[in-house]
Scaffold this motif. Structure first.
Motif, PDB file in Angstrom:
ATOM      1  N   ARG A  87       0.846  -1.198   0.000  1.00  0.00           N
ATOM      2  CA  ARG A  87       0.000   0.000   0.000  1.00  0.00           C
ATOM      3  C   ARG A  87       0.885   1.254   0.000  1.00  0.00           C
ATOM      4  NH1 ARG A  87      -4.956   0.366   2.565  1.00  0.00           N
ATOM      5  NH2 ARG A  87      -4.489  -1.482   3.791  1.00  0.00           N
ATOM      6  N   ASP A 116      -7.135   3.789   1.501  1.00  0.00           N
ATOM      7  CA  ASP A 116      -8.144   2.936   0.874  1.00  0.00           C
ATOM      8  C   ASP A 116      -7.853   1.463   1.153  1.00  0.00           C
ATOM      9  OD1 ASP A 116      -9.418   5.157  -0.165  1.00  0.00           O
ATOM     10  OD2 ASP A 116      -8.121   5.158  -1.946  1.00  0.00           O
ATOM     11  N   CYS A 152      -1.892   6.190   1.744  1.00  0.00           N
ATOM     12  CA  CYS A 152      -3.141   5.690   1.143  1.00  0.00           C
ATOM     13  C   CYS A 152      -4.008   5.087   2.240  1.00  0.00           C
ATOM     14  CB  CYS A 152      -2.826   4.650   0.074  1.00  0.00           C
ATOM     15  SG  CYS A 152      -4.295   3.797  -0.534  1.00  0.00           S
ATOM     16  N   THR A 174      -5.210  -5.771  -2.389  1.00  0.00           N
ATOM     17  CA  THR A 174      -5.826  -5.651  -1.074  1.00  0.00           C
ATOM     18  C   THR A 174      -5.311  -6.779  -0.202  1.00  0.00           C
ATOM     19  OG1 THR A 174      -7.931  -5.335   0.097  1.00  0.00           O
ATOM     20  CG2 THR A 174      -7.904  -6.989  -1.640  1.00  0.00           C
ATOM     21  N   TRP A 198      -5.847  -0.694  -3.350  1.00  0.00           N
ATOM     22  CA  TRP A 198      -5.013   0.333  -3.986  1.00  0.00           C
ATOM     23  C   TRP A 198      -4.550  -0.150  -5.363  1.00  0.00           C
ATOM     24  CZ3 TRP A 198      -4.008  -2.442   0.358  1.00  0.00           C
ATOM     25  CH2 TRP A 198      -2.905  -3.280   0.351  1.00  0.00           C
ATOM     26  N   ARG A 199      -4.332   0.814  -6.256  1.00  0.00           N
ATOM     27  CA  ARG A 199      -4.008   0.500  -7.649  1.00  0.00           C
ATOM     28  C   ARG A 199      -2.512   0.239  -7.822  1.00  0.00           C
ATOM     29  NH1 ARG A 199      -7.975   4.226  -7.360  1.00  0.00           N
ATOM     30  NH2 ARG A 199      -9.714   4.048  -8.821  1.00  0.00           N
TER      31      ARG A 199
END
Ligand code: BMA
Length: 339
Positions: A28, A34, A32, A324, A37-38
């Protein structure tokens, strides 16, 4: 992710499955918050990876012989929707076969070469890989089924359902002695509705005992919902990542959320996210042949560490990766559940 690695004597891994230490992975990013994550390498598959492709997206990737293989939706420059095989050493750099898959098929009725084939999923089930996709029957969409052992020869079975149907997603083992599949009954167009249903089969040919799993809800998932990657078996239930669609003044917006389904009766939703996990926000998700689409079709996981890598189509143009961690994701689903 060293904190999430299972230690000897610790609790068993949340994911019930094998190890895949070489799955594509990025930690991650700092700052970030979230749950998903991308990849910084997005889009990992560009639209023009083959000489004839207009776009490569909504594709399915699995571990294969210590490396990775997949079935890819490659729309060609005539804009015909085709399925191609591909291989990769690392899940990131792909060699995609320039020619579409030619399915071995003894039953002429299931051939519909003019309709196209799209949105594949690939599922390791017992002794081989099964491919499901949106297939044409007499010009109408339904769920095609085939199997392969080697990603070279593919053997097509009967279509699973009556038209109209999309998003056929197999479970990776029998449940109650039966094969099981999620799908989204549809119409012949850009369907403005969609619920997820569960069906079972003794032989992967005859499907029945259909059960409703989930309907649209509000916000990002208010128009339709459909299953994404093959469900991941966890100690908390089947982890289902799914797409949800909102109708905006500029058309459909495709996002993704997650749910936990009962292990023995998967049509029972235990938890389901009210917020999305990922929505179209980057340039490659918002700009392309169909703007504002994220559409997950595959997930790789490493059970001991709980790491999950999700492949998704972006803007119906390119293929992307997001990451994730299962315990964080399950915590997020429970803390933000609609149910
Ligand atoms: C769906 C399918 C997907 C596509 C999405 C957005 O109905 O056709 O292949 O990604 O629409 O266009």
């Amino acid at each position: 992710m060293s904190d999430s690695l299972q230690r000897p004597g610790g609790p068993p891994p949340t994911i019930i499955g094998g190890a895949l230490p070489n799955l594509p992975w990025e930690d991650r990013p700092a700052g970030c918050r979230d749950v998903l994550w991308r990849s910084t390498l997005n889009p990992v598959i560009p639209r023009n990876l083959t000489a004839t492709s207009n776009s490569i997206f909504n594709s399915a990737v699995v571990p294969f012989e210590g490396q990775f293989a997949g079935v890819f939706r490659c729309d060609d420059k005539r804009r015909r929707m085709q399925l191609h095989t591909g291989r990769s050493v690392d899940g990131l750099r792909w060699q995609i076969d320039p020619e579409p898959i030619v399915f071995h098929c003894d039953e002429p009725e299931t051939r519909d070469f003019n309709y196209g084939r799209y949105d594949p999923r690939v599922c390791w089930l017992e002794d081989r890989f099964y491919v499901t996709w949106c297939n044409g029957y007499q010009g109408y969409p339904t769920i095609g089924v085939a199997y392969t052992y080697d990603f070279k020869e593919f053997y097509q079975l009967e279509n699973a359902f009556l038209p109209f149907n999309r998003n056929g997603v197999l479970f990776p083992r029998r449940i109650g002695g039966q094969y099981a599949m999620l799908s989204r009954p549809s119409d012949n167009g850009h369907t403005p509705f969609g619920d997820v249903f569960y069906s079972v089969s003794p032989d992967l040919v005859h499907w029945g005992r259909h059960r409703l799993v989930m309907r649209p809800a509000d916000g990002w998932q208010s128009t339709k919902v459909g299953a994404g990657p093959i469900p991941i078996e966890t100690r908390e239930g089947w982890l289902l990542i799914y797409h949800g669609v909102l109708t905006s003044c500029n058309g459909f917006v495709y996002s993704a959320g997650a749910a936990l389904l009962d292990l023995d009766q998967p049509w029972r939703v235990i938890y389901r996210t009210a917020p999305y996990l990922i929505s179209p926000q980057t340039l490659y998700e918002c700009v392309g042949d169909v703007p504002n689409v994220v559409f997950p079709c595959a997930a790789l996981y490493d059970a001991p560490s709980g790491r999950i890598a999700i492949y998704y189509g972006a803007a119906d143009t390119v293929t992307c990766l997001a990451f994730t961690q299962v315990d964080e994701l399950i915590r997020f689903i429970k803390d933000n559940s609609l149910v």
